[in-house]
Scaffold this active site. Structure first.
Site, PDB file in Angstrom:
ATOM      1  CB  SER A 140     -42.496 -29.634 -44.272  1.00 60.39           C
ATOM      2  OG  SER A 140     -43.457 -30.553 -43.456  1.00 60.39           O
ATOM      3  CG  HIS A 168     -39.783 -28.373 -45.571  1.00 59.43           C
ATOM      4  ND1 HIS A 168     -40.000 -29.109 -46.601  1.00 59.43           N
ATOM      5  CD2 HIS A 168     -39.472 -28.680 -44.685  1.00 59.43           C
ATOM      6  CE1 HIS A 168     -39.540 -30.796 -45.987  1.00 59.43           C
ATOM      7  NE2 HIS A 168     -39.643 -29.591 -44.489  1.00 59.43           N
ATOM      8  CE  LYS A 199     -36.144 -31.403 -44.383  1.00 56.78           C
ATOM      9  NZ  LYS A 199     -36.777 -32.857 -44.056  1.00 56.78           N
TER      10      LYS A 199
HETATM   11  N1  PLP Z   1     -37.389 -29.410 -39.453  1.00 54.65           N
HETATM   12  C1  PLP Z   1     -38.238 -29.374 -40.347  1.00 54.65           C
HETATM   13  C2  PLP Z   1     -39.029 -28.677 -40.698  1.00 54.65           C
HETATM   14  C3  PLP Z   1     -38.354 -30.554 -41.253  1.00 54.65           C
HETATM   15  O1  PLP Z   1     -39.205 -30.614 -42.286  1.00 54.65           O
HETATM   16  C4  PLP Z   1     -37.250 -31.579 -40.339  1.00 54.65           C
HETATM   17  C5  PLP Z   1     -37.216 -32.725 -41.489  1.00 54.65           C
HETATM   18  O2  PLP Z   1     -38.304 -33.689 -41.614  1.00 54.65           O
HETATM   19  C6  PLP Z   1     -36.163 -31.098 -39.619  1.00 54.65           C
HETATM   20  C7  PLP Z   1     -36.314 -29.934 -39.165  1.00 54.65           C
HETATM   21  C8  PLP Z   1     -35.307 -32.023 -39.367  1.00 54.65           C
HETATM   22  O3  PLP Z   1     -33.966 -32.803 -40.111  1.00 54.65           O
HETATM   23  P1  PLP Z   1     -33.139 -33.290 -39.626  1.00 54.65           P
HETATM   24  O4  PLP Z   1     -33.590 -34.444 -41.334  1.00 54.65           O
HETATM   25  O5  PLP Z   1     -31.935 -32.562 -39.743  1.00 54.65           O
HETATM   26  O6  PLP Z   1     -32.615 -34.190 -38.734  1.00 54.65           O
END
Ligand code: PLP
Length: 353
Positions: A140, A168, A199
């Site tokens: 990200s 993402h 997201k």
């Molecule tokens: N994995 C990645 C690559 C993320 O960018 C995020 C969120 O920032 C998460 C996991 C966690 O997702 P959630 O907000 O559903 O807990």
């Protein structure tokens, strides 16, 4: 003020049908379940969303969690024991790192997207009972895409399984928006996918694992964040379900986001900025200096553009940037307004001439 820093890639958080589905679910199914899934927290809505997500990812089954953080925290401990090995990209998301910490497998961290290093680590792990390669599909901070074809080749060569975190990518990457595995033609070679509902899929909350049915059955019996945390509230499930239905029906929204992303990336590059990555809606405008990134973001807000500067320790020292995220909700003129603001603030701070 225009928001250019949300993960709302497809603009679905304000889509009228998504919002209405949340209202409908609230009215028909209530505000919440006051229970975990296995007691009295499973409604038809949860089963239906799990089935739709499995269909979307073309996997056998799906299990919902309260977040993708939970999905990542709940997977590795169930799947891997002390005789197994986990091979993890050094820049994987914090929730993957925490999830791996909870399991007792041998841990091998390979250099970011470095297939040569991964191969060395796979050789090192040959004596382990089972090997799992773990990577973000898209990272990200840079919007860079994991080299999944090479990873799958190596995994097959060295008898490993592949896991990807698609937070993402889900909903918009690949010809039908199914994710990084679709983009790179390896949907049938990646065994386990975790992703978020927070997201592109409506932006509320929730996460999930999709994969082989026996794995999902095992997670329902053993995964601690699933067993010991409340079921997702009906309105959240209703919104996400409508978002997935929209994406199953058509790829139009994702295509419009891709076109807008290319408009922004091309025009910014022509203006003299350096944008990291190649085609992802995460467009990191590279600035280098932390103070510059912060000052420029403040100035952008004065022009009505909401963006955030990222600096160490979130990104490496000397690689400060403003991370712009393009959404299908932006119009072409929104993109151009953002571009104009960048040109004016970039000139003011000597980033471009
Ligand atoms: N994995 C990645 C690559 C993320 O960018 C995020 C969120 O920032 C998460 C996991 C966690 O997702 P959630 O907000 O559903 O807990």
């Amino acid at each position: 003020i225009l928001n250019f820093c949300a993960n709302n890639y497809l603009g679905l958080s304000s889509h009228p049908e998504v919002v209405q589905a949340g209202i409908d679910a609230l009215k028909t199914h209530g505000a919440g379940l006051s229970s975990v899934r296995f007691i009295c927290g499973t409604q038809d809505l949860h089963k239906n969303l799990e089935q739709k997500l499995a269909e979307f990812h073309e996997r056998e089954d799906c299990i919902l969690y309260a977040s993708c953080f939970d999905a990542n925290a709940g997977l590795f401990e169930v799947l891997l024991g002390p005789d197994d090995a986990v091979l993890s990209d050094e820049l994987n998301h914090a929730s993957i790192i925490d999830g791996i910490r909870l399991c007792r497998a041998k841990r091998l961290r390979y250099k970011h997207m470095d297939l040569k290093d991964l191969e060395e680590k796979l050789r090192e792990a040959q004596s382990s009972r089972m090997r799992l390669v773990v990577t973000d599909g898209v990272f990200s901070m840079d919007g860079d895409v994991a080299p999944l074809r090479g990873i799958c080749d190596l995994a097959e060569q060295y008898g490993a399984m592949v896991f990807i975190d698609e937070c993402h990518a889900t909903g918009f990457l690949g010809p039908r928006g199914r994710g990084t595995d679709e983009l790179l033609g390896v949907m049938d070679r990646v065994q386990i996918v975790n992703s978020t509902l927070g997201k592109a899929l409506g932006g509320a909350a929730g996460g999930y694992t999709v994969g082989p049915k026996p794995l999902i059955d095992l997670l329902r019996q053993r995964s601690r964040p699933y067993l010991f945390s409340n079921a997702l509230p009906p309105p959240v499930v209703g919104c996400a379900t409508r978002a997935v239905e929209l994406l199953l029906a058509s790829n139009e929204i994702a295509q419009s986001m891709t076109a807008k992303t290319m408009r922004f990336r091309n025009k910014m590059t022509q203006a003299g900025f350096t944008i990291s990555g190649s085609s992802h809606p995460i467009c990191p405008v590279m600035l280098g200096d932390a103070r510059l990134a912060s000052l420029m973001a403040d100035d952008m807000l004065k022009h009505g553009i909401y963006v955030i500067g990222f600096s160490y320790p979130v990104v490496p020292k000397g690689k400060a940037r403003i991370r712009v995220q393009i959404s299908a909700a932006h119009t072409d003129s929104d993109i151009d307004r953002c571009l104009d603001a960048f040109i004016q603030t970039g000139r003011k701070h000597g980033v471009i001439s």
